[in-house]
Structure formats: structure tokens, C-alpha cells
Design an enzyme around this catalytic site. Structure first.
Site, PDB file in Angstrom:
ATOM      1  CG  ASP A   2     137.967  77.274  19.001  1.00  0.00           C
ATOM      2  OD1 ASP A   2     136.694  77.759  18.899  1.00  0.00           O
ATOM      3  OD2 ASP A   2     138.072  76.234  19.684  1.00  0.00           O
TER       4      ASP A   2
HETATM    5  C1  NOJ Z   1     134.906  76.052  19.623  1.00  0.00           C
HETATM    6  C2  NOJ Z   1     134.926  75.087  18.312  1.00  0.00           C
HETATM    7  O1  NOJ Z   1     136.096  74.429  19.324  1.00  0.00           O
HETATM    8  C3  NOJ Z   1     135.316  75.319  16.928  1.00  0.00           C
HETATM    9  O2  NOJ Z   1     136.358  74.863  16.791  1.00  0.00           O
HETATM   10  C4  NOJ Z   1     134.359  76.194  16.764  1.00  0.00           C
HETATM   11  O3  NOJ Z   1     134.924  76.751  15.071  1.00  0.00           O
HETATM   12  C5  NOJ Z   1     133.847  77.676  17.324  1.00  0.00           C
HETATM   13  N1  NOJ Z   1     133.811  76.922  18.553  1.00  0.00           N
HETATM   14  C6  NOJ Z   1     132.849  78.291  16.416  1.00  0.00           C
HETATM   15  O4  NOJ Z   1     132.146  77.820  16.653  1.00  0.00           O
END
Ligand code: NOJ
Length: 869
Positions: A278
Site C-alpha cells: 500500500d
Molecule cells: C492508500 C489506500 O489504502 C489504498 O487503498 C490506495 O489504493 C492507495 N492509498 C493509493 O491511493
């Protein structure tokens, strides 16, 4: 704590030390599992691996490390942009949010989010939405779609991001996720199943300079039977990417947790694609590499991003040269990434990104994260939303609408009913439908929650738009306080709109930092008071709720004038006409609750409440085990306000003439798994340092992440190469394993998905209005087994076509071997606890409306039986 920070800051490549995990409660283990399994051993991916390996064997070190990481936060058009290997025709890959549509873009569809899709209980719509989403991402030039979300699972009713997934049940999440994946990937876009795993609350999710991320402490059986289940289904559908979660599991950060990535995901589930972090979830260089991470997103270090520092990229090149990371680990990651690219056919004229997630302007900096950036065209405003996609979105919004209560047939409305409409949720945000970045506010009609899982609305068809275009006889009071001038008149029907919002942790809305900490499970904006005030003055009140999840109804549910309640979930852009079709009876409502609605928040297990601030690593121990949502309510015999799966119609249905047929005979343990096939093999020699030297006269962009090293650095790393000095983790070995007994193909041992029983049931519309019915299938384990199981568990479902009064349809549902197994922690395998036992296979309209039981022992079905819960 201080030592942890120092380790976090210094875990770049050569200097990395394996951080000691913080203590978690006894019994919660993330046992080391090394090495990272090589990909390519299942036959359905072998051709893509063959193509990928031909390329990988000719890439230089710096080209390989460039492919495994992003070029830096805000360093490209998409939310994530990998490095390229242009010499080999490998472009930068564009990774973009989110699960309900293209985030931060234009001319896209804002589809209803997962929770709404789950409420349809309609597999065809789940798939159709996936195809439509895939077409839009492809049209914008996105290689990797950052969805679907099947974690959080919905363990915590106040958790901020439950709405991005499909409901508080692993099987509902499993079908929602896998059908989305199949749809998205059918048009050549790589889907990403996320967040792996145990990310059940928003607060304290991230590792930072001051605190480690929350540890979700989950026992092995619960992990398998609940949280891992939808991921297994996604892998079985051939998902190309997995995103690991921010949090830790059993004390070890998900981004460097070898038990999760190497063991469960890559070996047991046989995942053949690549694992990404993530955003800023990667907290180390070498340890995350060894634990199976394949791609670092967005590429920066987690503590202080945007300064051009990375745990990988140039550090990964260094780690290979000095021998800290075995060469085969890097080769496997690159091969996995390129294999996914080939598997979706992206080598065949795939479009390049034509939009920017960073701005709505046509032109702007190409690298907004850089101090000085070249500028150019960044948004080309390519139209990807079609009327067909809008129709899919509308059909989902409509078929998700869940009728909870309908006294005296007050719904559907008659054409000429006199309506008084209350509540700001009925009309668009007056400040503009996209006035809040990432939908980080609750103003006007609530079509989605907030955060990275949101999208900009191309339009919002609000309920008021719907009344208008119906030519309804309505007066609208655009307020959340009961107005003094509504002039209640006999014969009026009052319609009250209320809502409940939540979202992702980086935005706080009305004092709710993602999770519903302040709002609790109540309606926002004093919605309960509005309903009560309207109900005091009007005799026929219909309440319509847009909500992210469970909401308490007790303040007004039983008031005599509250005649009908509809949960319209989160309708995306299609709130109006979809609702009108149900309100005016063009169709009957056919949605069902994808979670339980309690009478009180204290009805949930205490362990499923939000974890607050703790010094050190917050501990979230899943001590309720399997008993979340309806599994808990049933076990404790707590009557909810509305049970999981509840949903009324304007007509009535019967479930009759069921048959059960055994298909594949059961054995206690599944047959032996197939052996792994061959995987690509490459030279394991450390490449020459020159493969990582900066090219001459290269025009560097400050803060951009590159994979090259200064010549002196590269040479020094190569001179230090000596694997024996690297402090490999306990249990480390570089010998590939045969894989666990529970594995075998994508998703696990193929025998787990053998159909044990086929069930057919005749669903008949016994009323006068037409409508669609859902058959929900729950399994009850036999009595007398020596393992504790929830009383009933959803295992399959099917939905009829629109049936006219008197019409019937035969639905087919099935029970697999896995559906009648339990995860045996000792044996590390799925075990059927009683092969000869009489499993109850219950079919009906809701988890508390099951009157049809088929027995596996007798292979007969009985109608009119007392519901097991
Ligand atoms: C954090 C989020 O938890 C995730 O779901 C997302 O795809 C990423 N940021 C990118 O924006």
C-alpha cells in the site's frame, strides 16, 4: 520505541537489520517462512511466464530494480507509476485507484461502491460492473486497477472503509471480489485485490516516525475461514496483483510479513501475480524483499517521503550488488510483474495514460512532486463513461435497494401521491458535486464514502432530480431540521432522507477520522431527530437511508407513523431514477442486507470495537474469532433489528421442490495436491556493478526515484559482496519449497473447489407484482463434531430474473468441499469434520428466514422446517 525508529530509518539495503517485532498477545504467531516462492508454476500462467522470462534474462540490474518500484509520490500522471525498461519495450505501468471507478478523473462513471454491489446479491451485476470498470480504466490508459477491496471484511461496524467491499461475510466478499476481478481482467486490465490483510479499522493503520501501525492479532483458523477466504477466491480467479495492508498481523507489518506473503499468499494460495505495498506501507528494504514484496509503491520511504529516498530502486541495486538480497528474489519479482502484464495481453497495443490524478487542468507539471518539473499536456479528457456503463450502475443502485419494513403496503407510492420530502441528503451538494477533494465531506446526496476509494461524479442524479423527472407531486424542504412551514395535510406522504458516512483515515469529516468515531452508528446531521419530528406531524412516513454500513434505527423504528424504511446503500452517481423505480413500483425492491443491523452497538462483540490510542504498537486482538456479524448474533442468540440477508419485496416468494445431489464424494482430507510445475530459471550470479552505473549525461529530476548508483557506490557494494554477513531472518533458507498440502493451483488445493453437492430450488412469485428473489444458501455443520463452528454460514446465493406473479424459476446453487471443511491448525489443512455427518444446507430469503433444509446424509430436502436461527 526509539530503537524501532532508528531501525526503520536505517533499514535501507546494506545496512538493514532485522527489526525485532514488538510483543503481541500469546498465541498470535507470524512464523517466518522463507524463501519467497518463485512464480510461474501453475499451467494457466506458464505462457506468460515464458514470455516474461525471455525479457528478464536480458535485463540489466538497474532495469530490473526500476520495474519493481514507483518513481516517487506525485511523480507521474497516475497515483503509482513504475519505472520502465524501454530498451526491452517495457513501459512505465500506471496504477490508479479505485474500486468504484477512475479516481480524480473526468468523463468516468462513479459506480456504486462494493457495499451496494454486495446488497444486490446478483452475480451477473457483480461481473458486469467489473467489465465496465475495466473498460474505463483501460480507456484512461491505466495498467493496474487498484481494486477490488475485500479487506476490511466488516468486522467493525464503525470501520471507515467497509463500504469499499461487499459486506460482512467472506463468501459475499469472495463472490463480489472474484467476479469483479474476472470482469476487470477480461478487458486486459490488471486487477488488484486489497488490502492484505486484517485492515479492519482506519485509525493507527500506518507505521510512522512516532508509532508502529496497529497489529491485527488473528489466529490461524480465523484467518483462513474468514479474512483469507475472499483473497483465496480472488487468486482463484487469476488476479494479477495483491496490495498488502498498512497494519501488522501478529506483530509483523503486512509489507514484510513472510507468513502472510510467502506462506499463505504465494505458496498456499498459489498466487502467480505480484505483491505491491500500500502507499508508503513499505517500512524496510531487504526484509520486505525477502518476505515476498514485489513492488514498492509509490516508491518513497514511509517516514519522510518526497525527498527522493527509497528503500528500493537504487538501494535495491545496491542490495543485489553487495549480496544482501539473493539475485533470484529480484528476478522472481520482475518476472511476476511482467508475467501479469503479458497475462492480460498488455504487450498488445495497450493505451498510455491520458489523464492526471494530480490536476483537472489540461496542462501542468509532468512530475508535480519534483522541485522543478517539465510541463506538458497531462489531461486529455478522454470520455470513458458510456450510457451502457451508466445503466449497469443504475441497475446496481436499483437492485441493491433494501426494503426493511413496509407497513400497510405504504410502498410503492401511487403516481399522484402528495409528497413532502425532507433532508439535505435528497439533493446534490449545493457547493458542487465534486467540491470536496476525494469526497471528503457529507453534504447532499451521499453516493459514496470518502478517501482513495472515491471518484469524481460526472453527474449526480439525485433523488430530487428523480422526483422532478417523474413529474411527482412533491414539496422539498432542503434542511435537516424540521421546518415549521411544511403544512402537514391528511393524505400527505412524508419522505425523509438521512445518511451515515465514513472513509479513509487521511481525511477527517465532522470529527470522524475515517472510522465513525464521533457519529457512532447513528445517522449524521441529527437525522434521528428529523425522522422523529416528521413522524410526530405526519401519519405516513417513509425513511430512506444512504449509508456506508449498519446504522441504528431504534430512535424511531417503531413509531406508528414510520411505515416504510429503505436502505439505498451508496448509489454512486445513480441515486435518483434507481430509487424512483423502486418507490413508484416499476420494479420491486430486491436488495438484501450485506450486514446485520443491530438494536444497539453493545450487541456486537466488545473485541470488535475500535482500538484507541495506545503507547507503542496498538493491539487489536480478534478474540471473537469466527464470530463476527451474524455469526456472533446467532451464537449469542441476540435478536438483531434486521438480520444479515434481510430484504423485503412488494411481492412474495416461496422456495420449494428443492433437490440435493452429491457430486464429488468427500474424504476427510483433500486428495494430494498437484506438484508445482517448473518456474523460470536464471543465473544466480551477482551481476557486474556496471549494470547499475548512472548513464552518462543523464538529466536527473530532483526527488525522482532512479535505480542507478554512482559508479563508486556500485563498485563499493560489489566489493562488499558476502552473503554470509547479512543477518538473514530466523528460519531463512534459499531453497525453494514443494509447497504446503493445502496448496496446488491458484486458490489452493483444487479439490477444495470440487462440488460436493448441487442444490436446485424452485422459486415462485406467489404475489401479484413482479419481482426478483434471492436464494441464500447457508451451511450448518453436523451435530456431534468436535470442532466449534458458527450455527450457519453463507456459502452461495443466486438471484432470479424478474418473475411475474405466479411465475417460477429454478435456481442452482452449490456446496464445495471447502464449504463443509474447517481449517485444521495442527494439520495445516482443510478437513471435513464429519464425512458421513448430516450437514444442513439451508436455503431461503435471509439468514433468519430459512424454512427449507436439505440434508447431506439423506440427500433429501424438507420444506416448512423451523429456521435454525
Ligand atoms: C492508500 C489506500 O489504502 C489504498 O487503498 C490506495 O489504493 C492507495 N492509498 C493509493 O491511493
Amino acid at each position: 520505541m526509539l530503537s524501532l525508529l532508528i531501525v526503520t530509518l536505517s533499514t535501507c539495503a546494506a545496512s538493514a537489520a532485522i527489526d525485532k517485532r514488538l510483543d503481541v498477545p500469546a498465541g498470535y504467531v507470524a512464523a517466518p517462512y522463507y524463501p519467497a516462492p518463485h512464480g510461474g508454476w501453475t499451467s494457466d500462467w506458464s505462457e506468460s511466464y515464458r514470455k516474461a522470462s525471455l525479457i528478464v534474462s536480458n535485463l540489466t540490474l538497474a532495469e530490473k530494480t526500476n520495474i519493481t518500484a514507483g518513481s516517487g509520490i506525485f511523480m507521474g500522471r497516475c497515483v503509482g507509476n513504475t519505472g520502465s525498461a524501454l530498451r526491452a519495450d517495457i513501459p512505465q505501468l500506471c496504477l490508479q485507484d479505485g474500486p468504484l471507478g477512475v479516481r480524480n478523473s473526468d468523463h468516468n462513471t462513479a459506480f456504486p461502491p462494493g457495499i451496494t454491489v454486495g446488497a444486490t446479491f446478483d452475480k451477473d451485476l457483480m461481473h458486469a460492473r467489473g467489465v465496465a470498470i475495466g473498460e474505463e480504466f483501460r480507456g484512461k490508459g491505466v495498467n493496474v486497477h487498484l481494486g477490488p477491496s475485500v479487506g476490511p471484511l466488516g468486522r467493525k461496524p464503525r470501520g471507515g472503509r467497509n463500504w469499499e467491499g461487499f459486506g460482512a461475510d467472506p463468501v459475499l466478499q469472495g463472490f463480489g471480489g472474484s467476479l469483479t476481478i474476472e470482469g476487470v481482467q477480461s478487458v486486459g486490465v490488471i486487477a488488484t485485490i486489497k488490502h492484505f490483510i486484517g485492515n479492519e479499522q482506519e485509525q493507527y493503520r500506518m507505521y510512522s516516525l512516532v508509532q508502529p501501525g496497529i497489529s491485527s492479532n488473528i489466529d490461524d483458523r480465523t484467518l483462513h475461514e474468514l479474512y483469507l477466504w475472499p483473497f483465496a477466491e480472488g487468486v482463484r480467479s487469476g488476479v494479477g496483483a495483491v496490495m498488502v495492508a498498512y497494519n501488522a498481523v501478529n506483530g509483523s507489518a503486512c509489507s514484510q510479513n513472510s507468513y502472510l506473503i510467502n506462506n499463505l499468499l504465494k505458496d498456499e494460495l498459489g498466487f502467480q501475480g505480484f505483491v505491491m505495498s500500500d502507499w508508503l506501507a513499505q517500512i524496510s528494504g531487504v526484509p520486505s524483499t525477502l518476505a515476498g514484496l514485489d513492488m514498492s509503491m509509490p516508491g518513497d520511504i514511509n517516514t519522510i517521503p518526497l525527498l527522493g529516498n527509497s528503500y528500493w530502486m537504487y538501494e535495491y541495486s545496491r542490495a543485489i550488488l553487495n549480496g544482501s538480497v539473493p539475485v533470484d528474489r529480484l528476478d522472481d519479482s520482475v518476472t511476476r510483474i511482467l508475467a501479469a502484464w503479458f497475462q492480460m495481453g498488455q504487450d498488445q497495443s495497450y493505451p498510455e495514460p491520458n489523464f492526471s490524478t494530480n490536476t483537472q487542468d489540461a496542462e501542468g507539471p509532468l512530475y508535480p512532486g519534483a522541485l522543478v518539473s517539465p510541463t506538458g499536456v497531462v489531461n486529455e479528457f478522454v470520455v470513458v463513461n458510456t450510457s451502457e456503463h451508466a445503466e449497469v450502475a443504475r441497475n446496481i443502485s436499483r437492485d441493491a435497494i433494501t426494503l426493511l419494513k413496509n407497513n400497510n403496503g405504504s410502498l410503492p407510492l401511487t403516481r399522484n401521491a402528495t409528497l413532502k420530502v425532507f433532508g439535505t441528503d435528497a439533493e446534490k451538494n449545493p457547493d458542487g458535486i465534486n467540491s470536496c477533494s476525494d469526497q471528503g465531506c457529507d453534504k447532499g446526496t451521499l453516493g459514496m464514502g470518502w478517501g482513495s476509494g472515491s471518484a469524481r461524479y460526472p453527474y449526480m442524479d439525485s433523488p430530487i432530480d428523480g422526483f422532478k423527472s417523474r413529474g411527482a407531486n412533491y414539496t422539498f424542504f432542503n434542511t435537516d431540521s424540521f421546518p415549521s412551514n411544511s403544512n402537514p395535510t391528511t393524505g400527505d406522504t412524508a419522505i425523509v432522507f438521512i445518511n451515515a458516512d465514513s472513509g479513509e483515515n487521511y481525511i477527517t469529516v465532522e470529527n470522524n477520522p475515517g472510522d465513525r468515531t464521533s457519529a457512532n452508528l447513528n445517522a449524521w446531521h441529527n437525522g434521528d431527530q428529523l425522522v422523529k419530528d416528521v413522524a410526530a406531524k405526519y401519519t405516513n412516513v417513509i425513511v430512506i437511508i444512504h449509508t456506508v454500513g449498519p446504522i441504528l434505527l431504534e430512535a424511531w423504528h417503531d413509531l406508528p407513523s414510520v411505515s416504510a424504511i429503505l436502505i439505498a446503500h451508496l448509489p454512486g452517481q445513480e441515486a435518483g431514477d434507481a430509487l424512483m423505480q423502486v418507490l413508484y413500483g416499476d420494479v420491486s425492491p430486491s436488495g438484501h442486507l450485506p450486514y446485520t443491523i443491530p438494536k444497539s452497538e453493545s450487541d456486537y462483540p466488545a473485541s470488535a470495537s475500535l482500538v484507541g490510542f495506545e503507547l507503542g504498537q496498538p493491539q487489536d486482538t480478534f478474540s471473537e474469532g469466527l464470530y463476527i456479524d451474524y455469526r456472533h448474533f446467532n451464537k449469542e442468540a441476540i435478536t438483531p433489528r434486521y438480520a444479515f440477508g434481510h430484504g423485503l419485496s412488494y411481492t412474495t416468494f416461496t422456495y420449494t421442490n428443492a433437490t440435493i445431489t452429491s457430486v464429488t464424494p468427500l474424504t476427510a482430507i483433500p486428495p494430494t495436491r498437484p506438484a508445482k510445475g517448473a518456474t523460470p530459471s536464471y543465473s544466480t550470479a551477482i551481476p557486474p556493478a556496471s549494470e547499475a552505473y548512472w548513464p552518462a549525461n543523464f538529466n536527473r529530476i530532483w526527488r525522482y526515484l532512479y535505480s542507478w548508483l554512482e559508479k563508486a557506490d556500485a563498485d563499493a557494494a560489489a566489493a562488499a559482496a558476502n552473503t554470509s554477513t547479512y543477518p538473514y531472518p530466523a528460519g531463512y533458507s534459499n531453497v525453494q519449497k514443494a509447497g504446503p498440502a493445502a496448496g496446488g493451483v491458484q486458490g489452493g488445493n483444487p479439490a477444495l473447489f470440487d462440488i460436493a453437492y448441487n442444490i436446485s430450488v424452485v422459486v415462485t412469485n406467489t404475489g401479484r407484482r413482479s419481482g426478483k428473489a434471492v436464494a441464500q444458501l447457508y451451511v450448518q455443520y453436523p451435530t456431534g463434531i468436535d470442532v466449534d463452528t458458527p450455527i450457519i454460514q453463507l456459502r452461495d446465493f443466486a438471484k432470479t430474473a424478474e418473475l411475474a406473479g405466479g411465475e417460477s424459476q429454478t435456481l442452482e446453487v452449490r456446496v464445495t468441499r471447502k464449504d463443509v471443511s474447517v481449517w485444521d491448525v495442527g494439520r495445516q489443512n482443510w478437513v471435513v469434520p464429519s464425512v458421513e455427518g448430516d450437514y444442513g444446507v439451508w436455503v431461503g430469503a435471509a439468514s433468519d428466514a430459512l424454512a427449507l433444509r436439505c440434508g447431506t446424509a439423506s440427500e433429501t430436502c424438507e420444506e416448512g422446517v423451523a429456521s435454525p436461527v
